[in-house]
Design a protein around this motif. Structure first.
Motif, PDB file in Angstrom:
ATOM      1  N   ASP A   1      25.730  11.558 -10.899  1.00  0.00           N
ATOM      2  CA  ASP A   1      24.636  12.527 -10.933  1.00  0.00           C
ATOM      3  C   ASP A   1      23.564  12.197 -10.120  1.00  0.00           C
ATOM      4  O   ASP A   1      22.890  13.142  -9.334  1.00  0.00           O
ATOM      5  CB  ASP A   1      24.428  12.419 -12.400  1.00  0.00           C
ATOM      6  CG  ASP A   1      25.529  13.065 -13.413  1.00  0.00           C
ATOM      7  OD1 ASP A   1      26.382  13.782 -12.601  1.00  0.00           O
ATOM      8  OD2 ASP A   1      25.404  12.960 -14.607  1.00  0.00           O
ATOM      9  N   LEU A   2      23.000  10.855 -10.026  1.00  0.00           N
ATOM     10  CA  LEU A   2      21.810  10.487  -9.351  1.00  0.00           C
ATOM     11  C   LEU A   2      22.216  10.666  -7.784  1.00  0.00           C
ATOM     12  O   LEU A   2      21.333  11.234  -6.968  1.00  0.00           O
ATOM     13  CB  LEU A   2      21.557   9.058  -9.587  1.00  0.00           C
ATOM     14  CG  LEU A   2      20.297   8.323  -8.826  1.00  0.00           C
ATOM     15  CD1 LEU A   2      18.973   9.180  -9.474  1.00  0.00           C
ATOM     16  CD2 LEU A   2      19.992   7.139  -9.041  1.00  0.00           C
TER      17      LEU A   2
ATOM     18  N   THR B   1      10.794  -1.231 -14.439  1.00  0.00           N
ATOM     19  CA  THR B   1      10.608   0.067 -14.999  1.00  0.00           C
ATOM     20  C   THR B   1      12.392   0.353 -15.509  1.00  0.00           C
ATOM     21  O   THR B   1      13.111   0.215 -14.997  1.00  0.00           O
ATOM     22  CB  THR B   1      10.433   1.327 -13.887  1.00  0.00           C
ATOM     23  OG1 THR B   1       9.276   0.915 -13.268  1.00  0.00           O
ATOM     24  CG2 THR B   1      10.591   2.353 -14.476  1.00  0.00           C
ATOM     25  N   VAL B   2      11.950   0.433 -16.967  1.00  0.00           N
ATOM     26  CA  VAL B   2      13.205   0.637 -17.731  1.00  0.00           C
ATOM     27  C   VAL B   2      13.765   1.905 -18.299  1.00  0.00           C
ATOM     28  O   VAL B   2      12.599   2.302 -18.879  1.00  0.00           O
ATOM     29  CB  VAL B   2      13.343  -0.649 -18.996  1.00  0.00           C
ATOM     30  CG1 VAL B   2      14.748  -0.389 -19.597  1.00  0.00           C
ATOM     31  CG2 VAL B   2      13.107  -2.069 -18.378  1.00  0.00           C
ATOM     32  N   VAL B   3      14.702   2.318 -17.777  1.00  0.00           N
ATOM     33  CA  VAL B   3      15.139   3.813 -18.241  1.00  0.00           C
ATOM     34  C   VAL B   3      16.323   3.678 -19.049  1.00  0.00           C
ATOM     35  O   VAL B   3      17.375   3.440 -18.774  1.00  0.00           O
ATOM     36  CB  VAL B   3      15.516   4.486 -17.202  1.00  0.00           C
ATOM     37  CG1 VAL B   3      15.719   6.245 -17.667  1.00  0.00           C
ATOM     38  CG2 VAL B   3      14.178   4.795 -16.387  1.00  0.00           C
ATOM     39  N   PRO B   4      16.110   3.855 -20.488  1.00  0.00           N
ATOM     40  CA  PRO B   4      17.313   3.882 -21.337  1.00  0.00           C
ATOM     41  C   PRO B   4      18.310   5.109 -21.169  1.00  0.00           C
ATOM     42  O   PRO B   4      17.938   6.352 -20.900  1.00  0.00           O
ATOM     43  CB  PRO B   4      16.886   3.883 -22.836  1.00  0.00           C
ATOM     44  CG  PRO B   4      15.550   4.887 -22.623  1.00  0.00           C
ATOM     45  CD  PRO B   4      15.183   4.315 -21.240  1.00  0.00           C
ATOM     46  N   PHE B   5      19.781   4.727 -21.638  1.00  0.00           N
ATOM     47  CA  PHE B   5      20.762   5.761 -21.388  1.00  0.00           C
ATOM     48  C   PHE B   5      20.390   6.949 -22.384  1.00  0.00           C
ATOM     49  O   PHE B   5      19.923   6.995 -23.281  1.00  0.00           O
ATOM     50  CB  PHE B   5      22.082   5.040 -21.744  1.00  0.00           C
ATOM     51  CG  PHE B   5      23.109   6.121 -21.833  1.00  0.00           C
ATOM     52  CD1 PHE B   5      23.925   6.590 -20.750  1.00  0.00           C
ATOM     53  CD2 PHE B   5      23.494   6.552 -22.946  1.00  0.00           C
ATOM     54  CE1 PHE B   5      24.906   7.541 -21.009  1.00  0.00           C
ATOM     55  CE2 PHE B   5      24.471   7.657 -23.171  1.00  0.00           C
ATOM     56  CZ  PHE B   5      25.030   8.216 -22.150  1.00  0.00           C
ATOM     57  N   SER B   6      20.663   8.220 -21.754  1.00  0.00           N
ATOM     58  CA  SER B   6      20.582   9.468 -22.648  1.00  0.00           C
ATOM     59  C   SER B   6      21.742  10.156 -22.406  1.00  0.00           C
ATOM     60  O   SER B   6      22.442  10.206 -21.459  1.00  0.00           O
ATOM     61  CB  SER B   6      19.267  10.119 -22.278  1.00  0.00           C
ATOM     62  OG  SER B   6      19.170  10.673 -21.009  1.00  0.00           O
TER      63      SER B   6
ATOM     64  N   GLU C   1      20.443  14.707 -18.963  1.00  0.00           N
ATOM     65  CA  GLU C   1      19.956  14.387 -17.906  1.00  0.00           C
ATOM     66  C   GLU C   1      18.728  13.659 -17.608  1.00  0.00           C
ATOM     67  O   GLU C   1      17.986  13.644 -16.560  1.00  0.00           O
ATOM     68  CB  GLU C   1      20.176  15.606 -16.987  1.00  0.00           C
ATOM     69  CG  GLU C   1      21.540  16.264 -16.755  1.00  0.00           C
ATOM     70  CD  GLU C   1      21.588  17.493 -16.007  1.00  0.00           C
ATOM     71  OE1 GLU C   1      20.652  17.900 -15.372  1.00  0.00           O
ATOM     72  OE2 GLU C   1      22.722  17.933 -15.497  1.00  0.00           O
ATOM     73  N   ARG C   2      17.924  13.366 -18.868  1.00  0.00           N
ATOM     74  CA  ARG C   2      16.548  12.951 -18.758  1.00  0.00           C
ATOM     75  C   ARG C   2      16.511  11.689 -18.069  1.00  0.00           C
ATOM     76  O   ARG C   2      15.719  11.507 -17.272  1.00  0.00           O
ATOM     77  CB  ARG C   2      16.268  12.974 -20.335  1.00  0.00           C
ATOM     78  CG  ARG C   2      15.893  14.470 -20.711  1.00  0.00           C
ATOM     79  CD  ARG C   2      15.356  14.293 -22.345  1.00  0.00           C
ATOM     80  NE  ARG C   2      16.202  13.481 -23.250  1.00  0.00           N
ATOM     81  CZ  ARG C   2      16.182  13.224 -24.387  1.00  0.00           C
ATOM     82  NH1 ARG C   2      15.193  13.199 -25.045  1.00  0.00           N
ATOM     83  NH2 ARG C   2      17.261  12.585 -25.171  1.00  0.00           N
ATOM     84  N   ASP C   3      17.604  10.871 -18.340  1.00  0.00           N
ATOM     85  CA  ASP C   3      17.554   9.563 -17.774  1.00  0.00           C
ATOM     86  C   ASP C   3      17.549   9.489 -16.301  1.00  0.00           C
ATOM     87  O   ASP C   3      16.719   9.110 -15.402  1.00  0.00           O
ATOM     88  CB  ASP C   3      18.546   8.848 -18.252  1.00  0.00           C
ATOM     89  CG  ASP C   3      19.891   9.364 -18.149  1.00  0.00           C
ATOM     90  OD1 ASP C   3      20.152  10.323 -17.791  1.00  0.00           O
ATOM     91  OD2 ASP C   3      21.016   8.674 -18.744  1.00  0.00           O
TER      92      ASP C   3
END
Length: 501
Positions: free
Chosen positions: A126-127, A241-246, A249-251
């Motif tokens: 997706d990224l 910068t830590v982004v948790p799994f969602s 598509e917010r992450d």
């Protein structure tokens, strides 16, 4: 936000001197309220107020107020407020990204169905899809890191390689995140554009933290854990910068914004780039105020005309209302964003942007001529790109050589120079063979034997056998294992052996 405020300044600060005549004009032309030295007696206060001329205008907004506010906005726009640098038109306008994917047995846990690793692959895909036209590289790591794919803009190269990653292809289990970071930094060091690193993982060995604390490259983490769980070790990294799994598509959206913000911040530190004029943003409120021109009783036509005629403007171009509020380069940038490259090339005044737009529009001779007039290594590099796309191989070689003279040890220029030389040699060799009627590898006096007796029959290969019988060429080819996992396993194993030697 604090960084933007620290970088805020005006490109043409002398325009701010116009505030002095604007203030004087405002003070002179604004109506003054009537003063009454004597109070009216014997009349009720509300009747006295109604009979007093000008009393109702004490707090009124006059037409001159609106006109002067519009003049202030236009003056600020003409002064060129800025707080960020413009991306180099000759390089990508999106940050290069190296994705380091942890491929271990723990990533096979099914708490994120079907598994953490599979969901990580979905997120990476997706990224990549959101970064169309941007360069992305892929690293897989466990006990050792391995470059799966170099920086590339082609998502079709990354997808099959990503699908082939599994713990079974890794030659050694463990957590070599620090080595993966070092490999990512090496990949980004060859890029002209400042980039970032994204780690997709479910855990981090505490022994690896020191490498992340000392790195100068922006690092992001996508944690593949259920229910918003975090990795405790990452809390000790202040710059992480830590982004948790969602599940949605917010992450991915947050990662894309954060990566682009880091890219913009890195551009602000590059003194080679020009500052981006943001004055056009003030044109919109000035335009809205000009709508009051048509209000009955408001005579501000002459003032507004004076304001607009004193504002700086570029060459007249038939581009409608944008001629009033946007510079040619700003209108060209809008056309570029809409992929109207030919129109953008006509609008741009800046030679770098004009040449880049011509290159994108397929106007290769024109682009080469523009870049040839500029004396920077980037211009010579872009001239070479235009020449080679126009099949002018010798001038392309000369352009890439010029780029290397201006900037030695430029990997991209060296690579393109080698490719140009190889293409030229191939073209000249092919032309010579065509002129003499020769085929590659067959001389004019060579004798060539044709297999007349065996024409149409299957050719047999003796080495591979099946059931004691020699297989045909088609049968042998069908037995070759082209599975991506086997390919990656053998490749990583070979790389690991070479590193140990």
């Amino acid at each position: 936000m604090s960084g933007a405020l620290a970088d805020f300044h005006f490109l043409r600060a002398t325009w701010l001197l116009f505030f002095i005549p604007i203030a004087i004009l405002w003070w002179v032309m604004r109506p003054k309220p009537n003063s009454h030295s004597q109070s009216i007696t014997g009349i009720a206060p509300h009747l006295a107020a109604a009979l007093t001329l000008g009393a109702e205008n004490k707090k009124r907004v006059y037409p001159i107020d609106v006109a002067m506010i519009a003049a202030i906005l236009v003056t600020l726009a003409a002064a060129g407020p800025t707080w960020s640098r413009a991306p180099n038109p000759l390089v990508a306008d999106t940050a290069p990204l190296v994705i380091a994917l942890k491929v271990t047995d723990s990533m096979e846990e099914p708490d994120l169905p079907p598994s953490r690793l599979d969901r990580a692959k979905f997120k990476v895909t997706d990224l990549i899809n959101t970064r169309v036209g941007a360069q992305t590289a892929l690293i897989a790591y466990a006990g050792t890191p391995h470059r799966v794919a170099p920086l590339t803009e082609d998502a079709n190269i990354l997808r099959p390689l990503l699908e082939g990653l599994a713990p079974t292809v890794m030659p050694k289990q463990g957590d070599a995140a620090a080595d993966a970071l070092a490999l990512a930094e090496t990949i980004l060091s060859d890029s002209e554009t400042p980039g970032a690193v994204l780690f997709v993982l479910d855990d981090l060995d505490p022994s690896q933290l020191a490498a992340f604390e000392n790195t100068t490259v922006p690092v992001f983490f996508l944690t593949m854990l259920p229910n918003g769980q975090n990795i405790a070790q990452l809390n000790d990294l202040r710059t992480a910068t830590v982004v948790p799994f969602s599940n949605d598509e917010r992450d991915v959206s947050r990662l894309e914004r954060q990566i682009q913000s880091a890219y913009t911040a890195a551009l602000d530190d590059d003194d080679r780039l020009d500052w981006q004029d943001k004055g056009w943003l003030l044109a919109w409120p000035a335009a809205l105020l000009s709508l009051l021109w048509f209000r009955r009783g408001w005579v501000i036509r002459l003032v507004l005309l004076a304001v607009f005629f004193t504002a700086p403007s570029g060459p007249a171009k038939a581009d409608g209302w944008r001629d009033w509020f946007l510079t040619p380069d700003q209108r060209g940038q809008i056309a570029m964003s809409q992929k109207r490259y030919a129109q953008a090339a006509e609008l741009f005044d800046d030679p770098y942007h004009k040449g880049y737009a011509q290159l994108k529009a397929g106007q290769y001779p024109e682009a080469a001529a523009v870049f040839a007039e500029l004396g920077t290594p980037e211009a010579a590099f872009s001239e070479g790109m235009a020449r080679i796309r126009n099949r002018e191989y010798r001038p392309a070689i000369a352009a890439f050589e010029t780029a290397l003279e201006r900037r030695p040890d430029w990997p991209e220029a060296k690579q393109n120079l080698e490719v140009s030389i190889a293409i030229l040699e191939y073209v000249e060799t092919t032309r010579e063979q065509s002129d003499t009627g020769e085929e590659a590898g067959i001389g004019a006096d060579d004798t060539v034997f044709d297999n007349e007796a065996g024409r149409g029959e299957n050719t047999t290969i003796q080495a591979p056998t099946e059931g004691g019988q020699a297989m045909s060429a088609d049968q042998w080819i069908s037995t070759i294992d082209t599975d991506m996992q086997d390919f990656l396993r053998n490749r990583f194993l070979l790389e690991n052996q070479e590193q140990q030697q």
